[in-house]
Design a protein around this motif. Sequence first.
Motif, PDB file in Angstrom:
ATOM      1  N   ARG A  26       0.857  -1.188   0.000  1.00 60.69           N
ATOM      2  CA  ARG A  26       0.000   0.000   0.000  1.00 60.69           C
ATOM      3  C   ARG A  26       0.890   1.234   0.000  1.00 60.69           C
ATOM      4  O   ARG A  26       1.639   1.465   0.952  1.00 60.69           O
ATOM      5  CB  ARG A  26      -0.930  -0.004   1.208  1.00 60.69           C
ATOM      6  N   VAL A  59      -1.401  -1.193  -4.149  1.00 58.99           N
ATOM      7  CA  VAL A  59      -2.519  -0.258  -4.015  1.00 58.99           C
ATOM      8  C   VAL A  59      -1.933   1.144  -3.884  1.00 58.99           C
ATOM      9  O   VAL A  59      -1.089   1.393  -3.024  1.00 58.99           O
ATOM     10  CB  VAL A  59      -3.388  -0.574  -2.796  1.00 58.99           C
ATOM     11  N   THR A  78      -2.844   5.187  -3.336  1.00 55.14           N
ATOM     12  CA  THR A  78      -3.914   6.070  -2.879  1.00 55.14           C
ATOM     13  C   THR A  78      -3.324   7.370  -2.358  1.00 55.14           C
ATOM     14  O   THR A  78      -2.107   7.563  -2.376  1.00 55.14           O
ATOM     15  CB  THR A  78      -4.769   5.378  -1.800  1.00 55.14           C
ATOM     16  N   ARG A 116      -6.777   3.558  -5.603  1.00 59.65           N
ATOM     17  CA  ARG A 116      -7.886   3.824  -4.665  1.00 59.65           C
ATOM     18  C   ARG A 116      -8.083   5.338  -4.653  1.00 59.65           C
ATOM     19  O   ARG A 116      -7.347   6.067  -4.003  1.00 59.65           O
ATOM     20  CB  ARG A 116      -7.544   3.298  -3.281  1.00 59.65           C
ATOM     21  N   ASN A 169      -9.804   8.440  -3.541  1.00 59.68           N
ATOM     22  CA  ASN A 169     -10.595   8.813  -2.379  1.00 59.68           C
ATOM     23  C   ASN A 169     -11.055  10.266  -2.402  1.00 59.68           C
ATOM     24  O   ASN A 169     -11.618  10.759  -1.428  1.00 59.68           O
ATOM     25  CB  ASN A 169      -9.766   8.587  -1.107  1.00 59.68           C
ATOM     26  N   ILE A 224     -10.677   2.109  -8.511  1.00 61.94           N
ATOM     27  CA  ILE A 224     -11.898   2.106  -7.714  1.00 61.94           C
ATOM     28  C   ILE A 224     -11.983   3.463  -7.028  1.00 61.94           C
ATOM     29  O   ILE A 224     -11.041   3.880  -6.350  1.00 61.94           O
ATOM     30  CB  ILE A 224     -11.913   0.973  -6.678  1.00 61.94           C
ATOM     31  N   LEU A 265     -15.430   2.193   0.273  1.00 59.93           N
ATOM     32  CA  LEU A 265     -14.228   2.206  -0.560  1.00 59.93           C
ATOM     33  C   LEU A 265     -13.133   1.308  -0.003  1.00 59.93           C
ATOM     34  O   LEU A 265     -12.554   0.495  -0.735  1.00 59.93           O
ATOM     35  CB  LEU A 265     -13.720   3.640  -0.707  1.00 59.93           C
ATOM     36  N   ASP A 266     -12.836   1.429   1.274  1.00 54.55           N
ATOM     37  CA  ASP A 266     -11.761   0.629   1.853  1.00 54.55           C
ATOM     38  C   ASP A 266     -12.048  -0.855   1.746  1.00 54.55           C
ATOM     39  O   ASP A 266     -11.178  -1.650   1.362  1.00 54.55           O
ATOM     40  CB  ASP A 266     -11.534   1.016   3.316  1.00 54.55           C
ATOM     41  N   VAL A 294     -11.654  -2.062  -1.933  1.00 53.49           N
ATOM     42  CA  VAL A 294     -10.259  -2.135  -2.356  1.00 53.49           C
ATOM     43  C   VAL A 294      -9.537  -3.274  -1.648  1.00 53.49           C
ATOM     44  O   VAL A 294      -8.777  -4.035  -2.266  1.00 53.49           O
ATOM     45  CB  VAL A 294      -9.552  -0.792  -2.103  1.00 53.49           C
ATOM     46  N   ASP A 295      -9.769  -3.421  -0.354  1.00 49.88           N
ATOM     47  CA  ASP A 295      -9.104  -4.485   0.406  1.00 49.88           C
ATOM     48  C   ASP A 295      -9.496  -5.859  -0.126  1.00 49.88           C
ATOM     49  O   ASP A 295      -8.651  -6.752  -0.260  1.00 49.88           O
ATOM     50  CB  ASP A 295      -9.455  -4.387   1.886  1.00 49.88           C
TER      51      ASP A 295
END
Length: 260
Positions: free
Chosen positions: A16, A51, A53, A103, A105, A123, A188-189, A192-193
Amino acid sequence: MSDPTILLAEQGGIARITLNRPDRLNSFTAAMHEELRAALDKVAGTARVIVLTGAGRGFCAGQDLNDRAVSPGEAVDLGETVEQSWNPLIRRLASLPQPVIARVNGVAAGAGANIALACDLVIAGRSAKFIQSFANLGLIPDSGGSWHLPRLVGQARALGLALTAEPLPADKAAEWGLIWKCVDDEALDGEVDALAARLAGLPPLGLAAIKQIVRTTGERTLDQELDLQRDEMRRLGFTEDYREGVAAFLEKRPATYHGR
């Protein structure tokens, strides 16, 4: 010491990477590019999924103009910044063997929007917006924008986004095929997870081959594509991962893949 502009955490095969300048909507400086390169170098040989973000209320606002301040009447070589920083980043995201999930956000503007589009799966939370803000400064969509936009949404919509610089809401971006999925912000979390965990458990050699063949398919004729498919199926069919997948299916058990 100043806070790191890039945060990195790696667990369970998932890396991440967080753009960490929330007070500037995670806009990039030269130092931030260096830190991101180092983070990608660190996880390139270990992570199965990456990931990407942003910290705070936004994904990325692109280039920090304060880091490239221009006085009235002063000329600046923007091509040098693109060549040294943005182009290598976009090429790196495209060429990494791992799937890269963006991700998103919050706002993704300018080069920040195009970083997201350079990832393999995007996403976005429902409140996110994608803005091709270059026209407001008399520029063109760099960081791969002019390449990705027409291929993802067609010429008419690409021109509309680029010429007007109008924000595109995440739900419409998903409807147009610009991104993979739009979900409620609070989901969202989890979304994505779950996706990252699923990809981390799949055969990494196969995922890398899918990414490479889909990203380069425009370079080949149908006959060339069919020949490449044959060659890749032959290569992947000889891997331990394929044998494990078949055995697990027949034995009705979870498969464990090692990338061999």
